[in-house]
Design an enzyme around this catalytic site. Structure first.
Site, PDB file in Angstrom:
ATOM      1  N   ASP A 162      23.324 120.868  25.988  1.00 43.76           N
ATOM      2  CA  ASP A 162      23.363 122.152  25.356  1.00 43.76           C
ATOM      3  C   ASP A 162      24.670 122.976  25.800  1.00 43.76           C
ATOM      4  OD1 ASP A 162      21.792 124.498  24.289  1.00 43.76           O
ATOM      5  OD2 ASP A 162      20.073 124.064  25.545  1.00 43.76           O
ATOM      6  N   GLU A 195      24.688 122.444  20.071  1.00 44.29           N
ATOM      7  CA  GLU A 195      25.650 123.366  20.125  1.00 44.29           C
ATOM      8  C   GLU A 195      25.397 124.768  19.201  1.00 44.29           C
ATOM      9  OE1 GLU A 195      29.628 125.220  19.243  1.00 44.29           O
ATOM     10  OE2 GLU A 195      28.207 124.319  17.849  1.00 44.29           O
ATOM     11  N   TRP A 196      24.236 124.647  18.594  1.00 42.64           N
ATOM     12  CA  TRP A 196      23.741 125.576  17.759  1.00 42.64           C
ATOM     13  C   TRP A 196      24.482 125.895  16.424  1.00 42.64           C
ATOM     14  CZ3 TRP A 196      23.293 129.492  22.229  1.00 42.64           C
ATOM     15  CH2 TRP A 196      22.407 129.082  23.287  1.00 42.64           C
ATOM     16  N   GLY A 197      25.365 125.054  16.062  1.00 43.43           N
ATOM     17  CA  GLY A 197      26.278 125.085  15.031  1.00 43.43           C
ATOM     18  C   GLY A 197      27.496 126.361  15.116  1.00 43.43           C
ATOM     19  N   ASP A 217      17.619 127.731  17.335  1.00 45.42           N
ATOM     20  CA  ASP A 217      16.491 126.975  17.581  1.00 45.42           C
ATOM     21  C   ASP A 217      15.469 127.149  16.537  1.00 45.42           C
ATOM     22  OD1 ASP A 217      17.527 126.774  20.016  1.00 45.42           O
ATOM     23  OD2 ASP A 217      15.943 126.933  21.260  1.00 45.42           O
TER      24      ASP A 217
HETATM   25  C1  GAL Z   1      18.089 125.770  24.098  1.00 47.43           C
HETATM   26  C2  GAL Z   1      18.068 124.573  23.096  1.00 47.43           C
HETATM   27  C3  GAL Z   1      16.725 124.152  22.943  1.00 47.43           C
HETATM   28  C4  GAL Z   1      16.169 123.918  24.271  1.00 47.43           C
HETATM   29  C5  GAL Z   1      16.456 124.941  25.384  1.00 47.43           C
HETATM   30  C6  GAL Z   1      16.192 124.574  26.642  1.00 47.43           C
HETATM   31  O1  GAL Z   1      19.416 126.355  23.818  1.00 47.43           O
HETATM   32  O2  GAL Z   1      18.709 124.996  21.578  1.00 47.43           O
HETATM   33  O3  GAL Z   1      16.391 123.151  21.937  1.00 47.43           O
HETATM   34  O4  GAL Z   1      16.854 122.636  24.702  1.00 47.43           O
HETATM   35  O5  GAL Z   1      17.613 125.398  25.131  1.00 47.43           O
HETATM   36  O6  GAL Z   1      16.388 125.634  27.473  1.00 47.43           O
END
Ligand code: GAL
Length: 411
Positions: A162, A195-197, A217
């Site tokens: 993450d 990395e959310w892009g 997400d």
């Molecule tokens: C977000 C991630 C999610 C999940 C979450 C856990 O950043 O996009 O898929 O992993 O953290 O805290």
């Protein structure tokens, strides 16, 4: 005589193959880019804790889900990874070794991994490129090589990494460090870049990771965004539609965990969600509570025709070649000159379709499909039956938020 010889040769070949496969994964010896890419030649499939369990993860939950993965038929359908997301870790010991929560993982991680392996499944876990995970647990920054060696020792097969608490770190550089650590940890580990892009990982992550999230997400929603930023599945598909050229064997755009069976998604929306992930060559990480999975949801998640399209060895991500606002047509080229096509009804009303194939020519990626020159047989992926050929007009009604997903075979 000949028979005897082949009996001898096959076991020898197996031994030789096993030895050479092991040689490439020696701790401290970096594997090649090709070997790395080979670890995910088709989109990874599995189950992830995050969507339905958040921080309530434990050894017993993972083992229970692994059991159901087998008994439900999901394993036979191709699902293989059981992935524990955030919150399995509580701290580090005085030598810096990462520690699983002793309350929820009383015997540590290894026995859980061994159990999952004993079922013929694989194991994945989550960490973060920053100093803390998104839930404030210890992150990987500064411990990349130590963590990778630890994961290899436990028998980890998949790492989701993450992007919280980066504190000024360059994203690409941070993921490259962890990638290097995994490549020499002595074990093949699929690297999922979460990395959310934000830094457009599709432009740099080929060969660094096997899959990369393209957006923030997912939420169990058809379209739109919830107040904390999570997106409906069609909103994610819209955002990554143009990224098809970055997908292929060993390199996948990841539109996030499947929300099939979660929230208040309708039956048709669940089918659309799974169809779009299958068309997009997306990693298929189920995110529902398998213990309470209805037969309807199970049938969607294990639809072998849709999964075969997702897992097609060419690894193409579908393109939206016709956008008529509420109505869209997507297509994906498959092996053996077959095609997958998905008619998507985004409107609130049924789509009474009257589709004349002979008017359709698809030009994509320097290739053309001309339905006035080539006839295809049509197979309905959700009804599991042949529904005619492209010589006739296609008359179908697609429900609100539904799809018609077809596989086309040249005749
Ligand atoms: C977000 C991630 C999610 C999940 C979450 C856990 O950043 O996009 O898929 O992993 O953290 O805290």
């Amino acid at each position: 005589m000949t028979i005897k010889k082949s009996f001898l040769i096959i076991p020898l070949m197996v031994v030789a193959f096993t030895v050479s496969a092991q040689q490439h994964f020696k701790p401290g010896e970096k594997i090649s880019d090709k070997e790395f890419m080979n670890q995910a030649l088709t989109p990874p499939m599995g189950w992830n804790t995050w969507s339905e369990f958040g921080c309530n993860v434990s050894a017993s939950l993972l083992m229970e889900m692994a059991d159901i993965m087998v008994s439900s038929g999901m394993k036979d359908a191709g699902y293989e990874y059981i992935v524990v997301d955030d919150c399995w870790q509580v701290g580090r010991d005085e030598e810096g070794n990462i520690l699983p929560d002793p309350e929820t993982f009383p015997d540590g991680m290894k026995p859980v991994v061994d159990y999952i392996h004993s079922l013929g499944l694989k194991f994945g876990l989550y960490s973060c490129a920053g100093s803390l995970t998104c839930q404030g647990r210890p992150g990987g920054r500064g411990y990349q090589f130590q963590d990778a060696r630890q994961y290899a020792e436990w028998g980890v097969d998949y790492l989701k990494y993450d992007v919280c608490y980066m504190e000024g770190q360059d994203h690409e550089a941070a993921y490259r460090t962890m990638s290097d650590a995994l490549k020499e940890c002595g074990r093949p580990i699929v690297f999922s870049i979460c990395e959310w892009g934000t830094s457009e990982p599709w432009s740099w992550a080929k060969g660094v990771g096997h899959l990369w999230r393209t957006t923030y997400d997912i939420a169990p929603l058809y379209y739109g965004q919830v107040n904390w930023g999570a997106l409906g599945f069609m909103s994610i598909i819209d955002r990554q539609a143009d990224l098809w050229r970055y997908a292929g064997p060993g390199q996948w755009n990841d539109p996030d965990i499947l929300e099939v069976g979660n929230g208040s998604l309708t039956h048709d929306e669940n089918i659309t969600h799974f169809s779009m992930w299958a068309m997009s060559a997306a990693p298929l990480m189920a995110g529902n509570d398998l213990r309470i999975m209805s037969d309807e949801v199970k049938a969607i998640l294990t639809n072998h025709d849709a999964i075969a399209i997702n897992q097609d060895s060419l690894g193409n991500q579908a393109v939206r070649f016709l956008d008529m606002g509420d109505h869209e047509v997507w297509f994906k080229r498959l092996v053996n000159d077959e095609l997958a096509m998905c008619f998507v009804n985004r409107s609130e009303l049924p789509w009474k379709m009257d589709y004349n194939w002979k008017d359709t020519k698809i030009h994509h990626n320097y290739k053309t499909v001309d339905f006035s020159k080539q006839t295809y047989g049509l197979y309905d992926v959700w009804k599991h039956k042949d529904i005619g050929t492209t010589d006739n007009t296609l008359n179908q009604t697609i429900p609100r938020h539904g799809v018609l997903m077809l596989k086309l075979r040249p005749l």
